[in-house]
Write a protein that holds these residues in place. Structure first.
Motif, short mmCIF file in Angstrom:
data_model
loop_
_atom_site.label_atom_id
_atom_site.label_comp_id
_atom_site.label_asym_id
_atom_site.label_seq_id
_atom_site.Cartn_x
_atom_site.Cartn_y
_atom_site.Cartn_z
N LEU A 13 0.83 -1.19 0.00
CA LEU A 13 0.00 0.00 0.00
C LEU A 13 0.87 1.25 0.00
N ARG A 14 1.93 1.23 0.76
CA ARG A 14 2.84 2.37 0.81
C ARG A 14 3.46 2.64 -0.56
N GLN A 15 3.87 1.58 -1.24
CA GLN A 15 4.47 1.73 -2.57
C GLN A 15 3.45 2.25 -3.58
N ARG A 17 0.82 4.11 -2.93
CA ARG A 17 0.56 5.52 -2.62
C ARG A 17 1.70 6.41 -3.12
N ARG A 18 2.92 5.93 -2.94
CA ARG A 18 4.07 6.71 -3.41
C ARG A 18 4.05 6.83 -4.93
N ALA A 19 3.74 5.74 -5.62
CA ALA A 19 3.68 5.77 -7.09
C ALA A 19 2.59 6.73 -7.56
N ALA A 20 1.44 6.70 -6.90
CA ALA A 20 0.34 7.59 -7.28
C ALA A 20 0.73 9.05 -7.06
N ALA A 21 1.39 9.32 -5.93
CA ALA A 21 1.82 10.69 -5.64
C ALA A 21 2.87 11.16 -6.64
N THR A 22 3.78 10.26 -7.00
CA THR A 22 4.81 10.61 -7.98
C THR A 22 4.19 10.96 -9.32
N ARG A 23 3.22 10.16 -9.75
CA ARG A 23 2.52 10.46 -11.02
C ARG A 23 1.82 11.80 -10.95
N GLU A 24 1.20 12.10 -9.81
CA GLU A 24 0.50 13.37 -9.66
C GLU A 24 1.47 14.54 -9.74
N ILE A 25 2.64 14.38 -9.15
CA ILE A 25 3.65 15.44 -9.21
C ILE A 25 4.14 15.64 -10.63
#
Length: 255
Positions: A13-15, A17-25
């Protein structure tokens, strides 16, 4: 299950969330580039657009250079995807070479995404240098391999080695022999010289159009580009001997 067969664990789940945040950035950074151009890119502006602090952004991209590197690699990847998709969906038309189709896919992406194309081939960003053998290099190599494949498909190494290029100095020949190779087999120096020359011509025409220097051609730019790519490919192939004459002396090896 065989002992040597490995099962890849799903991302945590942590990974995710990080991937989703990276894409958003990255999406926010691309929007900023589209609105204000690559030179205006900053971590502060990206963070502001996302409603987050710069300190929070540092958890994903520790510097502006890291963000720019990822944006360049992603742009190269998207451009290569567009070129490959153009080739994969090309009509079965023997009169339309696949190299021309690939070049047109390249041009269409550049015209549709001028700011991202400028990130790749526009004025270099101040205080930025791409990491040596980093993700931008790997992404660019994928692009090169597509054009190499479509330009030289069907020719043997012997034919490519005998290509009639202008005389290559010993220094240039040695340099070309030591260049990193991106395709299925290492090209001989004459073929590498042809590929680089053709690439300069192709990319130069696209740059002229994207930067507005060919606007006087109006709606005829696509047709003239196709004509130029056909002529370019014919010129390259004329310099490669026929299969039944692979040993024809090359000007590159004379002198």
């Amino acid at each position: 299950m065989p002992a040597d067969e490995h099962v890849t664990a799903p991302p945590t789940l942590r990974q995710r969330r990080r991937a989703a945040a990276t894409r958003e950035i990255l999406d926010a950074a691309e929007r900023g580039i589209a609105e204000s151009g690559p030179a205006a890119l900053s971590l502060r502006a990206v963070a502001r657009g996302l409603g987050m602090t710069v300190q929070a952004l540092y958890h994903y991209f520790p510097s502006r250079e890291a963000l720019v590197t990822e944006l360049i690699a992603k742009a190269y990847g998207d451009l290569a995807d567009a070129v490959q998709a153009a080739v994969d969906t090309a009509p079965d038309d023997p009169g339309l070479p696949r190299l021309v189709v690939a070049a047109e896919g390249y041009r269409r992406w550049a015209v549709a995404h001028p700011e991202r194309f400028q990130l790749l081939y526009g004025t270099p960003l101040r205080d930025y240098a791409a990491p040596v053998e980093g993700p931008t290099t790997q992404a660019m190599r994928r692009m090169s391999s597509i054009f190499e494949r479509e330009m030289f498909d069907g020719f043997t190494r012997e034919q490519l080695a005998a290509a009639e290029t202008p005389v290559l100095s010993p220094e240039l020949r040695a340099y070309l022999e030591n260049l990193p190779h991106y395709g299925p087999g290492r090209l001989p120096p004459p073929a590498t010289a042809l590929l680089l020359s053709a690439w300069g011509h192709l990319n130069g025409l696209v740059i002229l159009e994207v930067f507005g220097h060919a606007a006087f051609l109006g709606d005829h730019q696509a047709e003239l580009f196709r004509l130029a790519m056909r002529n370019l490919l014919d010129d390259v192939h004329r310099q490669i001997p026929a299969a039944d004459r692979p040993d024809r002396p090359s000007k590159a090896s004379s002198g």
